[in-house]
Design a protein around this motif. Structure first.
Motif, mmCIF file in Angstrom:
data_model
loop_
_atom_site.group_PDB
_atom_site.id
_atom_site.type_symbol
_atom_site.label_atom_id
_atom_site.label_comp_id
_atom_site.label_asym_id
_atom_site.label_seq_id
_atom_site.Cartn_x
_atom_site.Cartn_y
_atom_site.Cartn_z
ATOM 1 N N GLN A 195 0.656 -1.243 0.057
ATOM 2 C CA GLN A 195 0.097 -0.127 0.105
ATOM 3 C C GLN A 195 0.649 1.483 -0.175
ATOM 4 O OE1 GLN A 195 -2.223 -0.887 3.562
ATOM 5 N NE2 GLN A 195 -3.965 -1.700 2.626
ATOM 6 N N VAL A 196 2.062 1.072 0.141
ATOM 7 C CA VAL A 196 2.892 2.359 0.392
ATOM 8 C C VAL A 196 2.877 3.174 -0.770
ATOM 9 C CG1 VAL A 196 5.076 1.419 -0.429
ATOM 10 C CG2 VAL A 196 5.124 3.024 1.367
ATOM 11 N N TRP A 197 2.928 2.953 -2.025
ATOM 12 C CA TRP A 197 3.212 3.728 -3.037
ATOM 13 C C TRP A 197 1.840 4.615 -3.197
ATOM 14 C CZ3 TRP A 197 7.779 4.787 -3.524
ATOM 15 C CH2 TRP A 197 8.703 3.790 -3.255
ATOM 16 N N SER A 198 0.740 4.069 -2.935
ATOM 17 C CA SER A 198 -0.788 4.477 -2.930
ATOM 18 C C SER A 198 -0.663 5.663 -2.011
ATOM 19 C CB SER A 198 -1.806 3.503 -2.714
ATOM 20 O OG SER A 198 -1.760 2.514 -3.816
ATOM 21 N N ILE A 199 -0.267 5.220 -0.686
ATOM 22 C CA ILE A 199 -0.238 6.425 0.396
ATOM 23 C C ILE A 199 0.621 7.549 0.114
ATOM 24 C CG2 ILE A 199 0.244 6.785 2.795
ATOM 25 C CD1 ILE A 199 -0.676 3.903 3.337
ATOM 26 N N LEU A 200 1.870 7.231 -0.334
ATOM 27 C CA LEU A 200 2.779 8.354 -0.589
ATOM 28 C C LEU A 200 2.291 9.463 -1.839
ATOM 29 C CD1 LEU A 200 6.325 6.597 -0.348
ATOM 30 C CD2 LEU A 200 5.081 8.171 1.427
ATOM 31 N N GLY A 201 1.806 8.578 -2.563
ATOM 32 C CA GLY A 201 1.186 9.236 -3.703
ATOM 33 C C GLY A 201 0.351 10.203 -3.685
ATOM 34 N N VAL A 202 -0.293 10.161 -2.312
ATOM 35 C CA VAL A 202 -1.536 11.147 -2.027
ATOM 36 C C VAL A 202 -0.595 12.371 -1.089
ATOM 37 C CG1 VAL A 202 -3.377 11.389 -0.220
ATOM 38 C CG2 VAL A 202 -3.520 9.822 -1.884
#
Length: 398
Positions: A195-202
């Protein structure tokens, strides 16, 4: 490593966590998650003490000051903090949906799903719960303040001052130094769960909104001060630059006080008021901090498709305005003081979401601190103007 600042360490922790979660064997990730879990249990144990230490001592300190001016300054500072939090909510509600929509929420899903559990945990329950700590802190703080106004209560005041020093020591020597490991464990687990890239993308977009919002609110504060006092707000803002940059560099409201007093002097604030108002507001005025905490809270709620309405957030904002009193006296004190109140809006005070809030807040803490202390001088100018009018009125009566 001691020479490296907190923000670089946090960034290193995030990067290390992502790399470990992406490439390391599961046993390594699980070991780091276990360490993070033990730290989380200790943090949960300490939180009630943070509330008692900060809030009791902070409210008790309000016995000192200049009568009506103390009440006026405290009222303006609290009002400014609440307006800042409300503004942050409004901006977040308006702009965040443009990059946090239902697809993002469904993509992230349950932040706890797919995460690894620790090898073991230690049952460490807080000695008192958060609600009891809040009620106790308010009762004792107000009681000590009332006693001090009558020439009593100094012994109790000293006890809670020293208790606050103990809590500050725990924060500065245990919790803050270990935060990079805690955050590394959280990001390793989030990465392992995919999930990390989705979170950092926000959140890189959230930063682009929060930091300019600090500056916008500073402009609003000094414009209001200029209207009240008749002074040029842009000149006052220019005079504030040394204080702002000092706060960004030191990440400490306390360390910025001497520079901030000098900024107030350059803004024409009288010696009596600047030496009273600037140190007091460094403790009770948290407009920058509440902008950050509110914005990150709204983003986390949106990402997880949770209720982020005004009726949910506003009581949280009102409570933060009080609970974060004296929090700037310790590194990361504002977010630590806010943790117990996250359940008010549906975010657990420990676990993945809480550690994510800590990481997000601390990586921009220097800008929040700079906004806090810079806004103090807008308040100082207004209080000085009120004091001048009150003095003139008193002289006429005499």
């Amino acid at each position: 490593m001691k020479k490296i600042g907190l923000v670089p360490k946090l960034i290193m922790g995030i990067i290390a966590g992502i790399l470990i979660g992406q490439f390391a064997p599961e046993v390594i990730v699980k070991t780091l998650v276990t360490a993070s879990s033990l730290f989380s249990a200790f943090l949960k144990f300490v939180i009630p003490f943070i509330i008692i230490g900060f809030v009791t001592a902070g409210i008790a300190d309000l016995a000192t000051g200049a009568g009506k001016l103390l009440g006026i300054t405290t009222g303006i500072a609290y009002g400014s903090t609440i307006v800042a939090g409300t503004l942050a909510f409004a901006v977040a509600s308006l702009i965040f949906p443009s990059f946090i929509d239902a697809s993002v929420a469904s993509q992230i899903g349950d932040p706890e799903a797919g995460m690894l559990s620790p090898f073991f945990s230690i049952p460490l329950s807080p000695m008192v719960d958060v609600t009891a700590a809040i009620v106790f802190a308010f009762t004792m703080g107000l009681g000590i303040s009332a006693l001090r106004n009558n020439g009593k209560g100094q012994t109790l005041h000293n006890i809670f001052q020293e208790f606050q020093e103990i809590v500050t020591k725990v924060l500065s020597t245990i919790i803050i130094p270990l935060l990079p490991i805690y955050i590394a464990g959280t990001f390793a687990n989030i990465t392992f769960a995919g999930q990390v890239w989705s979170i950092l993308g926000v959140f890189w977009r959230v930063y682009l909104i929060v930091i300019p919002l600090h500056l916008i609110y500073l402009t609003i504060q000094f414009t209001a001060a200029g209207i009240v006092t008749g002074k040029n707000p842009f000149k006052m803002l220019k005079n504030q630059i040394p204080g702002y940059l000092t706060a960004v560099g030191t990440q400490s409201s306390a360390a910025t006080i001497p520079v901030n007093v000098e900024c107030a002097k350059n803004n024409g604030v009288s010696k009596e008021i600047r030496e009273f108002c600037v140190p007091l507001c460094a403790t009770i005025h948290l407009s920058g901090s509440i902008i950050s905490v509110t914005s990150f809270a709204v983003a986390v709620l949106m990402m997880n498709n949770m209720d982020h309405s005004f009726t949910t957030l506003f009581p949280f904002i009102l409570m933060l305005g009080i609970a974060m009193v004296a929090a700037p006296g310790a590194p990361g004190g504002a977010i630590m003081s806010a943790l117990p109140f996250l359940p008010m809006i549906g975010i657990p005070s420990d676990g993945g979401l809480a550690s994510l809030m800590i990481a997000l807040y601390l990586t921009q803490d220097s800008f929040g601190t700079a906004a806090n202390v810079s806004g103090d001088n807008a308040i100082a100018a207004v209080v000085d103007h009120i004091n001048t009018k009150m003095s003139k009125k008193a002289n006429k009566v005499a």
